[in-house]
Design a protein around this motif. Structure first.
Motif, PDB file in Angstrom:
ATOM      1  N   SER A 188     -47.252  17.658  31.143  1.00 35.26           N
ATOM      2  CA  SER A 188     -47.349  18.821  32.024  1.00 35.26           C
ATOM      3  C   SER A 188     -46.727  18.564  33.394  1.00 35.26           C
ATOM      4  CB  SER A 188     -48.817  19.230  32.197  1.00 35.26           C
ATOM      5  OG  SER A 188     -49.562  18.188  32.804  1.00 35.26           O
ATOM      6  N   GLY A 189     -46.113  17.392  33.563  1.00 27.44           N
ATOM      7  CA  GLY A 189     -45.463  17.081  34.823  1.00 27.44           C
ATOM      8  C   GLY A 189     -46.416  16.751  35.946  1.00 27.44           C
ATOM      9  N   ARG A 190     -47.623  16.258  35.625  1.00 21.96           N
ATOM     10  CA  ARG A 190     -48.618  15.998  36.662  1.00 21.96           C
ATOM     11  C   ARG A 190     -48.953  14.508  36.785  1.00 21.96           C
ATOM     12  NH1 ARG A 190     -51.989  20.738  35.008  1.00 21.96           N
ATOM     13  NH2 ARG A 190     -53.828  19.391  35.038  1.00 21.96           N
ATOM     14  N   SER A 191     -48.084  13.645  36.241  1.00 16.67           N
ATOM     15  CA  SER A 191     -48.229  12.200  36.374  1.00 16.67           C
ATOM     16  C   SER A 191     -47.064  11.686  37.212  1.00 16.67           C
ATOM     17  CB  SER A 191     -48.227  11.535  34.991  1.00 16.67           C
ATOM     18  OG  SER A 191     -48.268  10.127  35.102  1.00 16.67           O
ATOM     19  N   VAL A 214     -57.292  25.314  43.930  1.00 14.41           N
ATOM     20  CA  VAL A 214     -57.352  23.903  44.332  1.00 14.41           C
ATOM     21  C   VAL A 214     -56.940  23.016  43.164  1.00 14.41           C
ATOM     22  CG1 VAL A 214     -59.803  23.738  43.708  1.00 14.41           C
ATOM     23  CG2 VAL A 214     -58.853  22.117  45.356  1.00 14.41           C
ATOM     24  N   CYS A 215     -56.375  21.864  43.496  1.00 13.95           N
ATOM     25  CA  CYS A 215     -56.133  20.845  42.466  1.00 13.95           C
ATOM     26  C   CYS A 215     -56.680  19.519  42.969  1.00 13.95           C
ATOM     27  CB  CYS A 215     -54.651  20.743  42.108  1.00 13.95           C
ATOM     28  SG  CYS A 215     -53.579  20.167  43.435  1.00 13.95           S
ATOM     29  N   GLN A 216     -56.825  18.585  42.057  1.00 11.57           N
ATOM     30  CA  GLN A 216     -57.497  17.322  42.359  1.00 11.57           C
ATOM     31  C   GLN A 216     -56.592  16.153  41.988  1.00 11.57           C
ATOM     32  OE1 GLN A 216     -61.191  15.714  40.136  1.00 11.57           O
ATOM     33  NE2 GLN A 216     -62.034  16.841  41.874  1.00 11.57           N
ATOM     34  N   ALA A 238     -46.276  11.665  48.973  1.00  9.98           N
ATOM     35  CA  ALA A 238     -45.311  12.189  48.000  1.00  9.98           C
ATOM     36  C   ALA A 238     -46.002  13.012  46.922  1.00  9.98           C
ATOM     37  CB  ALA A 238     -44.538  11.026  47.365  1.00  9.98           C
ATOM     38  N   VAL A 239     -47.118  12.523  46.407  1.00  8.92           N
ATOM     39  CA  VAL A 239     -47.855  13.260  45.383  1.00  8.92           C
ATOM     40  C   VAL A 239     -48.426  14.547  45.983  1.00  8.92           C
ATOM     41  CG1 VAL A 239     -49.780  13.185  43.750  1.00  8.92           C
ATOM     42  CG2 VAL A 239     -48.372  11.149  44.104  1.00  8.92           C
ATOM     43  N   LEU A 240     -48.905  14.462  47.220  1.00  6.70           N
ATOM     44  CA  LEU A 240     -49.428  15.650  47.901  1.00  6.70           C
ATOM     45  C   LEU A 240     -48.346  16.718  48.030  1.00  6.70           C
ATOM     46  CD1 LEU A 240     -51.620  17.111  49.562  1.00  6.70           C
ATOM     47  CD2 LEU A 240     -50.843  15.815  51.563  1.00  6.70           C
ATOM     48  N   ARG A 241     -47.136  16.309  48.329  1.00  2.32           N
ATOM     49  CA  ARG A 241     -46.035  17.279  48.454  1.00  2.32           C
ATOM     50  C   ARG A 241     -45.811  18.015  47.135  1.00  2.32           C
ATOM     51  NH1 ARG A 241     -40.498  14.907  50.568  1.00  2.32           N
ATOM     52  NH2 ARG A 241     -40.696  13.759  48.601  1.00  2.32           N
ATOM     53  N   ASP A 246     -46.191  22.838  43.989  1.00  2.00           N
ATOM     54  CA  ASP A 246     -46.112  23.271  42.597  1.00  2.00           C
ATOM     55  C   ASP A 246     -47.431  23.674  41.959  1.00  2.00           C
ATOM     56  OD1 ASP A 246     -43.464  22.553  42.862  1.00  2.00           O
ATOM     57  OD2 ASP A 246     -43.660  20.650  41.787  1.00  2.00           O
ATOM     58  N   VAL A 247     -48.568  23.297  42.560  1.00  2.00           N
ATOM     59  CA  VAL A 247     -49.830  23.441  41.824  1.00  2.00           C
ATOM     60  C   VAL A 247     -50.832  24.352  42.530  1.00  2.00           C
ATOM     61  CG1 VAL A 247     -51.725  22.232  40.661  1.00  2.00           C
ATOM     62  CG2 VAL A 247     -49.470  21.139  40.843  1.00  2.00           C
ATOM     63  N   ALA A 248     -51.245  24.023  43.746  1.00  2.00           N
ATOM     64  CA  ALA A 248     -52.315  24.791  44.405  1.00  2.00           C
ATOM     65  C   ALA A 248     -52.208  24.649  45.919  1.00  2.00           C
ATOM     66  CB  ALA A 248     -53.689  24.318  43.919  1.00  2.00           C
TER      67      ALA A 248
END
Length: 282
Positions: A188-191, A214-216, A238-241, A246-248
């Motif tokens: 899902s592109g979240r790793s 929100v995402c976690q 970087a992950v926060l960006r 893209d997520v929430a």
């Protein structure tokens, strides 16, 4: 119409009422809300039952009873009701986790029959941010893990889980469920990860639970040989960006209170404490 205080297993027709409760605390309830929005309330799809606590016919509190036992917006009377149901059912979960106060009360009631726990983490700060830091440059080497890189990311995931939880995710079913979860996040592109010059993971993190609100971020890990070199804060930035873009619009995480370096890194990136979780591990 239910006219007294009672608990019952919710059914698919209760979905709107359950979501109304979950939406009261979108950050704290992100994990369960994400599951419910995908799977509904069917126990087979949800991976567990959703218990509801009613007062005068109104759904007031919830408790997710699956691999984890999770009290949700739980009043003291609801917690007693959930504890009674949990005692009758017997322990089927590997942990109790949720807002610290409610989880502590639930465990107090369940410990005589379910204890002792393998480990109790009584305070895990819940942290959030809704913006990028202005004084940290995101690590340019952090990128999404590709689907053909499962053999690269899995050892890092197993190492992180074992270090964090105290047991390997490969025991029991040989790691099939855990590998499927990692593959789901990769697919899902979240790793996300930074690989070193030898192709090994130096830093990794995932965006786990995600809703429209929100995402976690979870599974944050720096390889032992790279700790103390300043990878954590730029990696998290970087992950926060990715998460904000893209997520929430709000990003959360929770962390063990004794993990001083991680808490410092998260604060540097701009995360602020808004509450606390508690985990009881079996």
């Amino acid at each position: 119409m239910l006219t007294q205080t009672t608990t019952r297993v919710l059914e698919p027709s209760d979905l709107d009422a359950a979501l109304a409760v979950l939406d009261r605390e979108p950050v704290a309830n992100a994990f369960v809300t994400a599951r419910v929005r995908v799977a509904g309330l069917d126990p087979w799809r949800l991976g567990g039952e959703m218990w509801g606590w009613y007062e005068d016919g109104m759904l007031e509190s919830l408790c997710y009873a699956g691999a984890n036992l999770v009290p949700i917006c739980a009043t003291d009377r609801a917690i007693r009701g959930f504890a009674d149901r949990a005692r009758r059912a017997g322990r089927r979960c590997s942990s109790i986790v949720g807002p610290a106060e409610a989880t502590a009360r639930l465990w107090q009631l369940l410990e005589p029959g379910w204890g002792p726990a393998r480990e109790i983490r009584s305070r895990q700060p819940l942290m959030v941010t809704d913006r990028m830091p202005t004084d940290i440059t995101p690590d340019p080497y952090i990128r999404r893990v590709r689907k053909d890189e499962m053999d690269t990311i899995m050892p890092a995931c197993v190492a992180m889980f074992t270090e964090e939880v105290g047991v390997s995710p490969m025991v029991g079913d040989g790691g099939l469920l855990y590998q499927a979860r990692v593959a789901e996040l990769v697919g899902s592109g979240r790793s996300f990860a930074r690989l070193d010059e030898h192709g090994k993971v130096a830093f990794k993190a995932e965006i786990g639970a995600a809703t429209d609100q929100v995402c976690q971020i979870q599974g944050v890990w720096v390889a032992p040989e790279y700790r103390g070199l300043g990878l954590a804060a730029p990696g998290m930035a970087a992950v926060l960006r990715y998460a904000l873009a893209d997520v929430a619009p709000v990003v959360s995480l929770y962390v063990n209170d004794f993990n001083t370096p991680a808490r410092a890194a998260y604060r540097r990136v701009g995360f602020e404490e808004v509450g606390a979780f508690m985990s009881v591990l079996f």
